[in-house]
Design a protein around this motif. Structure first.
Motif, PDB file in Angstrom:
ATOM      1  N   TRP A  73      31.807  38.582  47.606  1.00 49.44           N
ATOM      2  CA  TRP A  73      32.221  39.561  46.604  1.00 49.44           C
ATOM      3  C   TRP A  73      31.204  40.681  46.482  1.00 49.44           C
ATOM      4  O   TRP A  73      31.562  41.837  46.264  1.00 49.44           O
ATOM      5  CB  TRP A  73      32.443  38.871  45.261  1.00 49.44           C
ATOM      6  CG  TRP A  73      33.450  37.771  45.367  1.00 49.44           C
ATOM      7  CD1 TRP A  73      33.234  36.427  45.234  1.00 49.44           C
ATOM      8  CD2 TRP A  73      34.839  37.923  45.677  1.00 49.44           C
ATOM      9  NE1 TRP A  73      34.389  35.739  45.437  1.00 49.44           N
ATOM     10  CE2 TRP A  73      35.410  36.624  45.704  1.00 49.44           C
ATOM     11  CE3 TRP A  73      35.664  39.020  45.921  1.00 49.44           C
ATOM     12  CZ2 TRP A  73      36.748  36.402  45.980  1.00 49.44           C
ATOM     13  CZ3 TRP A  73      37.002  38.795  46.198  1.00 49.44           C
ATOM     14  CH2 TRP A  73      37.534  37.499  46.223  1.00 49.44           C
ATOM     15  N   LYS A  74      29.930  40.332  46.609  1.00 50.08           N
ATOM     16  CA  LYS A  74      28.896  41.370  46.591  1.00 50.08           C
ATOM     17  C   LYS A  74      29.039  42.286  47.812  1.00 50.08           C
ATOM     18  O   LYS A  74      28.857  43.502  47.707  1.00 50.08           O
ATOM     19  CB  LYS A  74      27.509  40.737  46.582  1.00 50.08           C
ATOM     20  CG  LYS A  74      27.162  40.011  45.295  1.00 50.08           C
ATOM     21  CD  LYS A  74      25.762  39.432  45.360  1.00 50.08           C
ATOM     22  CE  LYS A  74      25.418  38.697  44.059  1.00 50.08           C
ATOM     23  NZ  LYS A  74      24.058  38.101  44.118  1.00 50.08           N
TER      24      LYS A  74
ATOM     25  N   PHE B 242      31.974  44.581  47.303  1.00 48.65           N
ATOM     26  CA  PHE B 242      31.585  45.657  46.382  1.00 48.65           C
ATOM     27  C   PHE B 242      30.728  46.699  47.102  1.00 48.65           C
ATOM     28  O   PHE B 242      30.915  47.909  46.926  1.00 48.65           O
ATOM     29  CB  PHE B 242      30.814  45.069  45.197  1.00 48.65           C
ATOM     30  CG  PHE B 242      30.307  46.115  44.242  1.00 48.65           C
ATOM     31  CD1 PHE B 242      31.172  46.756  43.356  1.00 48.65           C
ATOM     32  CD2 PHE B 242      28.963  46.477  44.235  1.00 48.65           C
ATOM     33  CE1 PHE B 242      30.713  47.721  42.489  1.00 48.65           C
ATOM     34  CE2 PHE B 242      28.493  47.445  43.366  1.00 48.65           C
ATOM     35  CZ  PHE B 242      29.365  48.071  42.487  1.00 48.65           C
TER      36      PHE B 242
ATOM     37  N   LEU C  67      32.904  48.768  49.339  1.00 48.07           N
ATOM     38  CA  LEU C  67      33.672  49.714  48.547  1.00 48.07           C
ATOM     39  C   LEU C  67      32.827  50.926  48.159  1.00 48.07           C
ATOM     40  O   LEU C  67      33.263  52.075  48.306  1.00 48.07           O
ATOM     41  CB  LEU C  67      34.205  49.023  47.290  1.00 48.07           C
ATOM     42  CG  LEU C  67      34.973  49.924  46.307  1.00 48.07           C
ATOM     43  CD1 LEU C  67      36.211  50.504  46.975  1.00 48.07           C
ATOM     44  CD2 LEU C  67      35.347  49.156  45.053  1.00 48.07           C
TER      45      LEU C  67
END
Length: 225
Positions: A59-60, A63, A66
């Motif tokens: 998830w990091k 992110f 992104l």
């Protein structure tokens, strides 16, 4: 379980990078600038950290991807709208052979030696630097060549060849599958295609590896498996 987790992280990382590349456009592949090269290294490092570093979760990484995609997209938009900054981000083409003369200063500025210049010229079909009137080193490292008049390829106008309309070949069957949109775009229907295939002893589309309509020649080119 550890291998399943690794597969999941690889799949998610691949999907995120693929999606980002599709959003940013084809120029990320076609024209690799120094900025694009740095971007590729950083994105690869991000996914690598997610796979091998237990403290970095996927998830990091998503992110980070992104945020990085937003930065790249913002800079791309900025370079399109502000011409003065475009050269700094993407680089500028350099004339390394000008009016038949090699520009040593341009070679030195671009960290290009004569052997490399000869290699790039041969890739363009020029085996002698003396054949070149102008040579431009593009921002992606390729060489664009304008040969001297006597070494240039003659055009059809030079040879007085009568004008003939040129049409783009249209693929009609790929890997045994009918391309209906292409067939209609070419102005034909399936009945016409089936008759054409039957005249060549072909009864089913699945027998055809590749079929192409060449409008300028009025011929259907067919290759079977």
């Amino acid at each position: 379980m550890e291998y399943v987790h690794l597969v999941v992280e690889l799949t998610i990382g691949f999907a995120a990078l693929f999606l980002m590349t599709k959003i940013l456009g084809k120029t990320q592949f076609a024209q690799i600038t120094p900025f694009d090269f740095i971007s590729a290294l950083i994105l690869g490092e991000m996914v690598g950290n997610a796979i091998f570093d237990q403290d970095v979760t996927i998830w990091k990484v998503l992110f980070a991807i992104l945020v990085w995609a937003i930065l790249i997209y913002s800079i791309e938009v900025l370079s399109q709208k502000v011409q003065n900054i475009r050269g700094f981000l993407e680089g500028r083409p350099s004339i390394v052979i000008n009016k038949g003369k090699i520009d040593y200063n341009a070679l030195k500025k671009n960290k290009l030696d004569l052997n490399q210049l000869q290699t790039l010229a041969r890739e363009k079909g020029c085996f002698s630097l003396n054949e070149i009137q102008y040579a431009i080193l593009e921002t992606d490292g390729s060489l664009s060549v304008l040969p001297k008049h006597k070494y240039g390829m003659p055009t059809k106008e030079d040879l007085n060849i009568p004008y003939k309309p040129v049409q783009l070949p249209v693929p009609l069957i790929l890997d045994g599958e009918l391309e209906k949109n292409n067939l209609h775009e070419a102005g034909f229907d399936e009945l016409w295609l089936q008759n054409q295939l039957s005249s060549q002893g072909i009864t089913q589309y699945q027998e055809v590896l590749y079929a192409e309509w060449r409008g300028d020649e009025g011929q259907l080119y067919v290759t079977t498996y």
